[in-house]
Design a protein around this motif. Sequence first.
Motif: not given
Length: 63
Positions: A14-21
């Motif tokens: 989840x690194x560098x993904x949107x917070x919702x993801x």
Amino acid sequence: MAEKTVRVQQIGSPIRREASQRETLIGLKLNKLHRIAELPDTPSVRGMIAKVHHLVRVLDGAA
């Protein structure tokens, strides 16, 4: 009749993904790579899987 379940495994970070993801992964009980969670096979869970389909793998059934 037994309740249907679906097993999902986290395969992406989840690194560098949107917070919702990231929050969706937490909602799927996944927070580290290669973890496996067994969840009820409901439309809401399927929707969460679809939202992060690039980060998870469905081990049972078709998504």
